[in-house]
Write an enzyme that holds these catalytic residues in place. Structure first.
Site, PDB file in Angstrom:
ATOM      1  N   LYS A 158       0.859  -1.192   0.000  1.00 50.01           N
ATOM      2  CA  LYS A 158       0.000   0.000   0.000  1.00 50.01           C
ATOM      3  C   LYS A 158       0.891   1.237   0.000  1.00 50.01           C
ATOM      4  O   LYS A 158       1.788   1.377   0.833  1.00 50.01           O
ATOM      5  CB  LYS A 158      -0.888  -0.001   1.250  1.00 50.01           C
ATOM      6  CG  LYS A 158      -2.027   1.002   1.178  1.00 50.01           C
ATOM      7  CD  LYS A 158      -3.015   0.642   0.094  1.00 50.01           C
ATOM      8  CE  LYS A 158      -4.367   0.249   0.618  1.00 50.01           C
ATOM      9  NZ  LYS A 158      -5.220  -0.349  -0.440  1.00 50.01           N
TER      10      LYS A 158
ATOM     11  N   THR B  51      -3.520  -5.418   0.471  1.00 45.24           N
ATOM     12  CA  THR B  51      -2.896  -4.118   0.744  1.00 45.24           C
ATOM     13  C   THR B  51      -3.788  -3.320   1.691  1.00 45.24           C
ATOM     14  O   THR B  51      -3.298  -2.480   2.446  1.00 45.24           O
ATOM     15  CB  THR B  51      -2.643  -3.324  -0.558  1.00 45.24           C
ATOM     16  OG1 THR B  51      -3.892  -2.947  -1.140  1.00 45.24           O
ATOM     17  CG2 THR B  51      -1.814  -4.129  -1.554  1.00 45.24           C
ATOM     18  N   ASP B  52      -5.073  -3.609   1.670  1.00 46.98           N
ATOM     19  CA  ASP B  52      -5.989  -2.939   2.606  1.00 46.98           C
ATOM     20  C   ASP B  52      -5.609  -3.257   4.050  1.00 46.98           C
ATOM     21  O   ASP B  52      -5.689  -2.403   4.936  1.00 46.98           O
ATOM     22  CB  ASP B  52      -7.426  -3.387   2.314  1.00 46.98           C
ATOM     23  CG  ASP B  52      -8.428  -2.574   3.094  1.00 46.98           C
ATOM     24  OD1 ASP B  52      -8.541  -1.358   2.823  1.00 46.98           O
ATOM     25  OD2 ASP B  52      -9.080  -3.135   3.998  1.00 46.98           O
TER      26      ASP B  52
ATOM     27  N   PHE C 185      33.487  29.699  -8.706  1.00 46.72           N
ATOM     28  CA  PHE C 185      33.476  28.611  -9.696  1.00 46.72           C
ATOM     29  C   PHE C 185      34.281  29.066 -10.903  1.00 46.72           C
ATOM     30  O   PHE C 185      33.843  29.910 -11.676  1.00 46.72           O
ATOM     31  CB  PHE C 185      32.046  28.218 -10.096  1.00 46.72           C
ATOM     32  CG  PHE C 185      32.014  26.971 -10.947  1.00 46.72           C
ATOM     33  CD1 PHE C 185      32.451  25.742 -10.447  1.00 46.72           C
ATOM     34  CD2 PHE C 185      31.580  27.018 -12.270  1.00 46.72           C
ATOM     35  CE1 PHE C 185      32.440  24.592 -11.234  1.00 46.72           C
ATOM     36  CE2 PHE C 185      31.575  25.868 -13.066  1.00 46.72           C
ATOM     37  CZ  PHE C 185      32.000  24.657 -12.545  1.00 46.72           C
TER      38      PHE C 185
ATOM     39  N   GLN D 223      30.205  20.469  -5.952  1.00 46.44           N
ATOM     40  CA  GLN D 223      30.769  19.134  -5.717  1.00 46.44           C
ATOM     41  C   GLN D 223      31.570  19.126  -4.414  1.00 46.44           C
ATOM     42  O   GLN D 223      31.462  18.208  -3.597  1.00 46.44           O
ATOM     43  CB  GLN D 223      31.687  18.745  -6.896  1.00 46.44           C
ATOM     44  CG  GLN D 223      30.957  18.368  -8.180  1.00 46.44           C
ATOM     45  CD  GLN D 223      30.662  19.551  -9.105  1.00 46.44           C
ATOM     46  OE1 GLN D 223      30.508  20.688  -8.647  1.00 46.44           O
ATOM     47  NE2 GLN D 223      30.577  19.293 -10.401  1.00 46.44           N
TER      48      GLN D 223
ATOM     49  N   ASN E  83      21.703  22.609  -8.465  1.00 43.70           N
ATOM     50  CA  ASN E  83      22.297  23.939  -8.384  1.00 43.70           C
ATOM     51  C   ASN E  83      21.204  24.943  -8.729  1.00 43.70           C
ATOM     52  O   ASN E  83      20.792  25.061  -9.883  1.00 43.70           O
ATOM     53  CB  ASN E  83      23.469  24.032  -9.363  1.00 43.70           C
ATOM     54  CG  ASN E  83      24.341  25.263  -9.112  1.00 43.70           C
ATOM     55  OD1 ASN E  83      23.951  26.142  -8.346  1.00 43.70           O
ATOM     56  ND2 ASN E  83      25.482  25.321  -9.764  1.00 43.70           N
TER      57      ASN E  83
ATOM     58  N   HIS F 219      20.493  28.023  -9.656  1.00 44.80           N
ATOM     59  CA  HIS F 219      21.312  29.116 -10.197  1.00 44.80           C
ATOM     60  C   HIS F 219      20.739  30.497  -9.870  1.00 44.80           C
ATOM     61  O   HIS F 219      19.533  30.718  -9.965  1.00 44.80           O
ATOM     62  CB  HIS F 219      21.410  28.986 -11.716  1.00 44.80           C
ATOM     63  CG  HIS F 219      21.998  27.696 -12.176  1.00 44.80           C
ATOM     64  ND1 HIS F 219      23.300  27.327 -11.905  1.00 44.80           N
ATOM     65  CD2 HIS F 219      21.459  26.673 -12.893  1.00 44.80           C
ATOM     66  CE1 HIS F 219      23.532  26.133 -12.438  1.00 44.80           C
ATOM     67  NE2 HIS F 219      22.436  25.705 -13.039  1.00 44.80           N
TER      68      HIS F 219
END
Ligand SMILES: O=c1[nH]c(=O)c2[nH]c(=O)[nH]c2[nH]1
Length: 297
Positions: free
Chosen positions: A11, A56-57, A151, A217, A243, A245
């Site tokens: 579920k 699943t119930d 960077f 990184q 990222n 930006h």
């Protein structure tokens, strides 16, 4: 004759909200739980026998009964109890995977709360053959540094146009998953998952803000390392860092300078975004966190 491969069923998206109200100050826990079971299900798929198919119930009901009767000490502990229950109570179930997302509410008053942002705590517990594997994590933790990020010196080819920068805005929305070495029931029951989670979150944030960054990184490695160095029970951490930006807006058509410094104006773009992902391991640890787990869809 085709052959049945990997299969699981369960579920998904059971939402359970629990209110603890021993006194005037109430505690609110809000989870989305997913259960996935696997085991002796070949007959179910091949000939339609449901003898081994716990509905699943029932799984959904179990989530509510466990929340009611045992409480929710932490996402990890709750997931571990559920996972073990399905395997130990159904002879045909060999493995249970229980995933929990915790939606965060901030306290406004004794019995009032405000939903806090997009941040979600996660836990994913697998149980098989009397062993657990516990993954903790978070998503939607958005952070930004207004400086101490550079960077430059990057590889170039004929299509490279990016300007080098020695001072930029660095922003990301952290998705993190970390794996605990604890595998047995006693260790898992004794662990303070909430304290460990708070420590991991705090270490991630401190490393993000405290690292002078030459790339996302490098920041990623510093963030995961900080957690592994602080929590001895963590074997590995996977981080997925988009990222987000922030480009300096080009105001030159108006004859207005807009450079890094006081009052600089940025264009925050959503797409496309860089996506920096890595697993950081304690020395000697096995890499076991699935890479798809942290990647955006
Ligand atoms: O921190 C970054 N890492 C990259 O790999 C990259 N690529 C890019 O265009 N900008 C950035 N920033």
């Amino acid at each position: 004759m085709p052959v049945l491969g990997q299969n699981q069923y369960g579920k998904a998206a059971t939402r359970v909200v629990r209110v603890a109200r021993a006194g005037a100050t109430h505690q609110l826990t809000d989870l989305t739980v997913q259960v996935a079971l696997s085991g002796q299900l070949t007959e179910a798929h091949l000939v339609g026998s449901n003898a081994a198919v716990l509905p699943t119930d029932t799984m959904k009901n179990t989530v509510y009964v466990f929340a009611r009767e045992r409480g929710i000490a932490s996402p990890e502990a709750f997931a571990a109890e559920l996972a073990r229950h399905f395997v130990t109570s159904q002879p045909t179930v060999e493995r249970a995977l229980v995933t929990v997302e915790e939606h965060r509410w901030e306290r406004l008053a004794d019995h009032s709360f405000v939903r806090s942002g997009q941040e979600t705590r996660t836990a994913r517990v697998a149980y098989r053959a009397d062993r657990f594997e516990v993954l903790s994590g978070l998503t939607g933790l958005t952070v930004l540094n207004t400086t101490d990020s550079e960077f430059h010196g990057f590889a170039r080819d004929a299509y490279t146009t990016l300007a080098e920068t020695t001072d930029r805005v660095l922003a990301t929305e952290v998705t993190a998953v970390w794996r605990h070495t604890a595998q047995d029931a006693e260790t898992i029951a004794a662990a303070d998952w909430n304290a460990d989670y708070a420590t991991a979150r705090e270490r991630l944030l401190a490393a993000f803000s405290g690292t002078y960054s030459y790339s996302l990184q490098q920041t990623l490695f510093a963030m995961a390392s900080a957690v592994i160095e602080t929590l001895p029970g963590v074997a590995e951490m996977r981080l997925s860092l988009p990222n987000k930006h922030h480009f300096l807006a080009d105001l030159s058509p108006f004859g207005i300078a807009n450079e890094t410094g006081d009052g600089a104006v940025y264009l925050a773009t959503e797409q496309p975004f860089g996506l920096i992902e890595a697993t950081v391991l304690r020395e000697g640890a096995e890499q076991r966190i699935p890479v798809e787990l942290t990647s955006p869809a």
